[in-house]
Scaffold this motif. Structure first.
Motif, mmCIF file in Angstrom:
data_model
loop_
_atom_site.group_PDB
_atom_site.id
_atom_site.type_symbol
_atom_site.label_atom_id
_atom_site.label_comp_id
_atom_site.label_asym_id
_atom_site.label_seq_id
_atom_site.Cartn_x
_atom_site.Cartn_y
_atom_site.Cartn_z
ATOM 1 N N LYS A 139 63.234 -5.018 -9.834
ATOM 2 C CA LYS A 139 63.706 -4.056 -10.847
ATOM 3 C C LYS A 139 64.385 -4.751 -12.025
ATOM 4 O O LYS A 139 64.154 -4.400 -13.185
ATOM 5 C CB LYS A 139 64.658 -3.056 -10.200
ATOM 6 C CG LYS A 139 65.120 -1.976 -11.135
ATOM 7 C CD LYS A 139 66.047 -0.991 -10.442
ATOM 8 C CE LYS A 139 66.550 0.037 -11.430
ATOM 9 N NZ LYS A 139 67.483 0.965 -10.812
ATOM 10 N N ASP A 140 65.223 -5.751 -11.753
ATOM 11 C CA ASP A 140 65.912 -6.457 -12.839
ATOM 12 C C ASP A 140 64.932 -7.217 -13.725
ATOM 13 O O ASP A 140 65.069 -7.224 -14.949
ATOM 14 C CB ASP A 140 66.963 -7.428 -12.281
ATOM 15 C CG ASP A 140 68.145 -6.700 -11.657
ATOM 16 O OD1 ASP A 140 68.416 -5.538 -12.047
ATOM 17 O OD2 ASP A 140 68.799 -7.286 -10.780
ATOM 18 N N TYR A 141 63.933 -7.865 -13.102
ATOM 19 C CA TYR A 141 62.928 -8.599 -13.867
ATOM 20 C C TYR A 141 62.122 -7.633 -14.741
ATOM 21 O O TYR A 141 61.870 -7.893 -15.914
ATOM 22 C CB TYR A 141 62.024 -9.373 -12.911
ATOM 23 C CG TYR A 141 61.021 -10.278 -13.584
ATOM 24 C CD1 TYR A 141 61.433 -11.338 -14.388
ATOM 25 C CD2 TYR A 141 59.649 -10.093 -13.410
ATOM 26 C CE1 TYR A 141 60.517 -12.177 -14.998
ATOM 27 C CE2 TYR A 141 58.727 -10.920 -14.021
ATOM 28 C CZ TYR A 141 59.164 -11.962 -14.814
ATOM 29 O OH TYR A 141 58.262 -12.791 -15.423
ATOM 30 N N TYR A 142 61.765 -6.482 -14.175
ATOM 31 C CA TYR A 142 61.036 -5.470 -14.931
ATOM 32 C C TYR A 142 61.850 -5.028 -16.148
ATOM 33 O O TYR A 142 61.332 -4.961 -17.263
ATOM 34 C CB TYR A 142 60.703 -4.276 -14.042
ATOM 35 C CG TYR A 142 59.993 -3.176 -14.780
ATOM 36 C CD1 TYR A 142 58.606 -3.193 -14.915
ATOM 37 C CD2 TYR A 142 60.702 -2.133 -15.366
ATOM 38 C CE1 TYR A 142 57.943 -2.193 -15.614
ATOM 39 C CE2 TYR A 142 60.052 -1.130 -16.062
ATOM 40 C CZ TYR A 142 58.678 -1.165 -16.180
ATOM 41 O OH TYR A 142 58.023 -0.180 -16.883
ATOM 42 N N ASN A 143 63.114 -4.720 -15.937
ATOM 43 C CA ASN A 143 63.958 -4.270 -17.041
ATOM 44 C C ASN A 143 64.132 -5.353 -18.091
ATOM 45 O O ASN A 143 64.178 -5.074 -19.283
ATOM 46 C CB ASN A 143 65.330 -3.823 -16.518
ATOM 47 C CG ASN A 143 65.213 -2.490 -15.786
ATOM 48 O OD1 ASN A 143 64.337 -1.694 -16.054
ATOM 49 N ND2 ASN A 143 66.108 -2.276 -14.840
ATOM 50 N N ILE A 145 61.956 -7.780 -18.836
ATOM 51 C CA ILE A 145 60.708 -8.049 -19.540
ATOM 52 C C ILE A 145 60.140 -6.803 -20.223
ATOM 53 O O ILE A 145 59.804 -6.834 -21.401
ATOM 54 C CB ILE A 145 59.649 -8.637 -18.572
ATOM 55 C CG1 ILE A 145 60.158 -9.915 -17.910
ATOM 56 C CG2 ILE A 145 58.316 -8.873 -19.287
ATOM 57 C CD1 ILE A 145 60.458 -11.046 -18.855
ATOM 58 N N VAL A 146 60.048 -5.720 -19.497
ATOM 59 C CA VAL A 146 59.394 -4.514 -20.017
ATOM 60 C C VAL A 146 60.407 -3.542 -20.614
ATOM 61 O O VAL A 146 60.189 -3.008 -21.693
ATOM 62 C CB VAL A 146 58.576 -3.821 -18.894
ATOM 63 C CG1 VAL A 146 57.897 -2.560 -19.408
ATOM 64 C CG2 VAL A 146 57.545 -4.781 -18.319
ATOM 65 N N GLY A 147 61.494 -3.324 -19.924
ATOM 66 C CA GLY A 147 62.469 -2.326 -20.343
ATOM 67 C C GLY A 147 63.101 -2.593 -21.694
ATOM 68 O O GLY A 147 63.375 -1.671 -22.451
ATOM 69 N N LYS A 148 63.312 -3.850 -22.040
ATOM 70 C CA LYS A 148 63.956 -4.188 -23.305
ATOM 71 C C LYS A 148 63.105 -3.862 -24.520
ATOM 72 O O LYS A 148 63.623 -3.761 -25.625
ATOM 73 C CB LYS A 148 64.308 -5.688 -23.341
ATOM 74 C CG LYS A 148 65.499 -6.044 -22.494
ATOM 75 C CD LYS A 148 65.842 -7.501 -22.696
ATOM 76 C CE LYS A 148 67.071 -7.886 -21.902
ATOM 77 N NZ LYS A 148 67.407 -9.292 -22.084
ATOM 78 N N ARG A 149 61.806 -3.700 -24.329
ATOM 79 C CA ARG A 149 60.922 -3.427 -25.472
ATOM 80 C C ARG A 149 61.057 -2.010 -25.982
ATOM 81 O O ARG A 149 60.701 -1.713 -27.106
ATOM 82 C CB ARG A 149 59.470 -3.679 -25.085
ATOM 83 C CG ARG A 149 59.159 -5.102 -24.786
ATOM 84 C CD ARG A 149 57.682 -5.343 -24.694
ATOM 85 N NE ARG A 149 56.958 -4.438 -23.825
ATOM 86 C CZ ARG A 149 56.398 -4.791 -22.684
ATOM 87 N NH1 ARG A 149 56.465 -6.020 -22.243
ATOM 88 N NH2 ARG A 149 55.720 -3.903 -21.969
#
Length: 150
Positions: A139-143, A145-149
């Motif tokens: 979940k943290d890696y997703y946020n 990489i993807v979530g910040k966009r």
């Protein structure tokens, strides 16, 4: 050699559901401009100035000259500007260990800045959301990489 890293992220892996680390890396290689540089900041600024952008600029250089702290700060500081150009910055460094499941995603040799078309990146990310690809991501890696966009 940077091609080794491209091959590494393009390899389909059973540990992540038969997906590659970067499922589109090989297929979009023709839409990628690869730039080796001693000054990553200068190279990125030159790319910003171009009127037309490829889908991806892969800018790489000396990992000792451009450490993970510098890369992180640079991308944080310039992503809002990049966003105005419909671009997105993401970085990679040998000392920054990232994983999808148990598979390390980072390269082992270079400081890398990926400068990508934000709209294209989001379009293809949305396609991956319809698969099980992101289910292997922490979940943290997703946020990060993807979530910040968004």
């Amino acid at each position: 050699m940077i091609q080794d890293y491209i091959n590494y992220v393009s390899l389909k892996r059973k540990e992540i559901g038969g997906h590659a680390i970067c499922p589109y890396a090989k297929s979009f290689l023709k839409k990628t401009e690869i730039i080796e540089s001693d000054n990553l900041m200068h190279a990125v600024f030159e790319c910003f100035q171009n009127k037309e952008h490829p889908m991806l600029y892969l800018i790489y250089g000396d990992a000792q000259k451009h450490d993970e702290i510098w890369l992180n700060r640079f991308c944080l500081n310039y992503n809002q500007y990049a966003k105005k150009l419909d671009l997105w910055l993401i970085w990679d460094h040998p000392k920054q260990i990232n994983k999808i499941g148990d598979v390390e995603t980072n390269n082992k040799k270079y400081a890398i800045i990926l400068l990508q078309s934000l709209s294209e990146l989001n379009k293809y990310s949305d396609k991956l959301k319809k698969t099980n690809y992101y289910k292997f991501w922490d979940k943290d890696y997703y946020n990060q990489i993807v979530g910040k966009r968004n």
